[in-house]
Design an enzyme around this catalytic site. Structure first.
Site, short mmCIF file in Angstrom:
data_model
loop_
_atom_site.label_atom_id
_atom_site.label_comp_id
_atom_site.label_asym_id
_atom_site.label_seq_id
_atom_site.Cartn_x
_atom_site.Cartn_y
_atom_site.Cartn_z
N ARG A 205 0.82 -1.35 0.05
CA ARG A 205 0.03 0.02 -0.09
C ARG A 205 0.79 1.16 -0.01
O ARG A 205 0.65 2.29 -0.51
CB ARG A 205 -1.05 0.04 1.24
CG ARG A 205 -1.83 0.93 1.26
CD ARG A 205 -3.10 0.83 2.14
NE ARG A 205 -2.56 0.89 3.69
CZ ARG A 205 -3.23 0.76 4.61
NH1 ARG A 205 -4.58 0.49 4.29
NH2 ARG A 205 -2.85 1.04 5.86
N ARG B 245 9.64 18.89 -8.14
CA ARG B 245 10.96 18.92 -8.67
C ARG B 245 12.08 19.58 -7.85
O ARG B 245 13.07 19.58 -8.20
CB ARG B 245 10.75 19.40 -10.22
CG ARG B 245 10.06 18.54 -11.14
CD ARG B 245 9.64 19.06 -12.42
NE ARG B 245 9.10 20.36 -12.14
CZ ARG B 245 8.58 21.16 -13.26
NH1 ARG B 245 8.90 20.74 -14.33
NH2 ARG B 245 8.21 22.29 -13.08
N LYS C 295 -2.72 6.84 1.27
CA LYS C 295 -2.51 7.34 2.84
C LYS C 295 -1.50 8.33 2.89
O LYS C 295 -0.10 8.10 3.27
CB LYS C 295 -2.06 5.92 3.51
CG LYS C 295 -2.21 6.07 4.87
CD LYS C 295 -2.48 4.32 5.41
CE LYS C 295 -2.33 4.53 7.00
NZ LYS C 295 -3.17 5.16 7.63
N GLU D 131 -16.32 6.32 6.22
CA GLU D 131 -15.40 5.68 7.35
C GLU D 131 -15.12 6.46 8.45
O GLU D 131 -15.89 7.49 8.49
CB GLU D 131 -14.04 5.17 6.67
CG GLU D 131 -13.33 6.35 6.06
CD GLU D 131 -12.10 5.98 5.72
OE1 GLU D 131 -11.46 4.87 5.88
OE2 GLU D 131 -11.25 6.92 4.89
N1 PXG Z 1 -9.36 4.65 7.56
C1 PXG Z 1 -8.34 5.53 7.68
C2 PXG Z 1 -8.54 7.00 7.40
C3 PXG Z 1 -7.23 5.47 8.45
O1 PXG Z 1 -6.35 6.42 8.52
C4 PXG Z 1 -7.87 3.17 8.39
C5 PXG Z 1 -9.16 3.46 7.95
C6 PXG Z 1 -7.56 1.71 8.77
O2 PXG Z 1 -6.69 0.88 7.97
P1 PXG Z 1 -5.74 -0.18 8.44
O3 PXG Z 1 -4.91 -0.45 7.08
O4 PXG Z 1 -4.93 0.04 9.41
O5 PXG Z 1 -6.57 -1.47 8.77
C7 PXG Z 1 -6.86 3.94 8.64
C8 PXG Z 1 -5.71 3.60 9.35
C9 PXG Z 1 -2.49 6.75 13.44
C10 PXG Z 1 -2.80 5.28 12.68
O6 PXG Z 1 -1.20 6.74 14.11
C11 PXG Z 1 -3.91 5.70 11.74
C12 PXG Z 1 -4.15 4.54 11.21
C13 PXG Z 1 -3.56 3.18 11.40
C14 PXG Z 1 -2.57 3.21 12.27
C15 PXG Z 1 -2.22 4.08 12.99
O7 PXG Z 1 -3.31 7.57 13.56
N2 PXG Z 1 -5.13 4.57 10.03
#
Ligand code: PXG
Length: 291
Positions: free
Chosen positions: A50, A103, A150, A183
């Protein structure tokens, strides 16, 4: 604590990057939040994949191969002697000048790995369940800034988080521009109704969560009917169970949404079963390292 920056390990106090880094100036960069459980890095391959997908769309060159990143993560975990850890991998555009143009970042991209002990949500969230609300800030439109990237620009989620906190809640449900459920600020959302499991499709302005995909896999293995389907607020309110998924949150039960009690007002049986199965998986699946 030791922090990995561009191939070297630094003490926390010395772990610094330039104020001209475009990650700071513009949020021009990407990250992954990963966890290890008992010396097993959970879903490492998926997280690294990812990271590269986010980089590809942003035309950001990650200065390492996937296997070099894997090794760097494990070296950093070892340097910090962590069995159970939260791992933050960050890649920024690097140091540039005061202008958007990527750049102008002539140096290398900045590649950082921070590992730390995990800061879990309070235990009572998992026992009693969360009360959450929908908030006015809508999730970024995929046509504008696709939530599947992300990126280091989390202001959309932070605004929603502020709205939830101002109202006295720990988490916010974000809707999309049509009013469908997208979400939460750092988690995906699921509902259970008549023993069927629903989560919004990934094209609906959501991050394709790795925990989300893991829960879908577990549910399919347990022969539970799963649907990636649009969800309205009404469907949230009348669900039998609701839960959130994310690397940090794992699986967190929800018992009230916008003042409506969900199911019996306590974590439901399917949520609890998925929580147990997920826990089992984290204890046996993953990339092993020794300390
Ligand atoms: N939606 C959003 C907007 C996220 O940022 C998820 C869903 C869940 O994705 P995963 O792949 O983790 O199942 C996320 C994940 C942090 C932190 O430190 C944020 C996430 C994951 C771990 C830590 O804020 N976001």
């Amino acid at each position: 604590m030791k922090v990995f920056i561009n191939g070297k390990l630094f003490d926390k106090k010395e772990a610094k990057i330039s104020v001209f880094d475009h990650g700071l100036l513009y949020g021009d960069g990407i990250f992954e939040g990963i966890r290890s459980y008992n010396c097993l890095v959970f879903k490492l391959k998926e997280h690294i994949e990812r990271l590269f997908e986010s980089a590809h769309t942003l035309m950001l060159d990650i200065p390492y191969t996937k296997s070099q990143i894997k090794k760097a993560i494990i070296d950093t975990l070892r340097a910090n002697q962590l069995r159970d850890a939260y791992i933050r991998v960050v890649v920024t555009r690097g140091e540039g000048d005061l202008g958007l143009d990527p750049r102008e970042c002539k140096g290398r991209e900045t590649f950082i790995i921070i590992t730390d002990k995990i800061a879990l949500y309070p235990k009572e969230y998992y026992q009693k369940g969360l009360e959450i609300i929908t908030v006015p800030t809508i999730r970024n439109l995929p046509e504008a800034l696709n939530p599947q990237i992300k990126s280091l620009n989390y202001l959309n989620n932070i605004l929603a988080k502020i709205e939830a906190i101002n109202a006295g809640f720990a988490e916010a449900v974000m809707l999309d521009s049509l009013g469908y459920v997208a979400e939460c600020t750092g988690d995906n959302i699921f509902i259970v109704r008549k023993r069927n499991i629903y989560t919004p499709p990934q094209c609906m302005g959501t991050l394709r969560g790795i925990t989300r995909d893991t829960v879908l896999e577990i549910a399919k293995r347990l022969k539970m009917p799963v649907h990636e389907h649009v969800i309205t607020r009404h469907e949230l309110y009348i669900s039998d169970e609701c839960f959130l998924t994310g690397t940090a949150a794992e699986i967190a039960p929800v018992v009230k949404i916008d003042g409506r009690v969900i199911g019996k007002g306590k974590p439901g049986p399917i949520t609890k079963l998925l929580m147990r199965e997920f826990r089992k998986l984290t204890q046996k699946d993953g990339v092993r390292y020794s300390l």
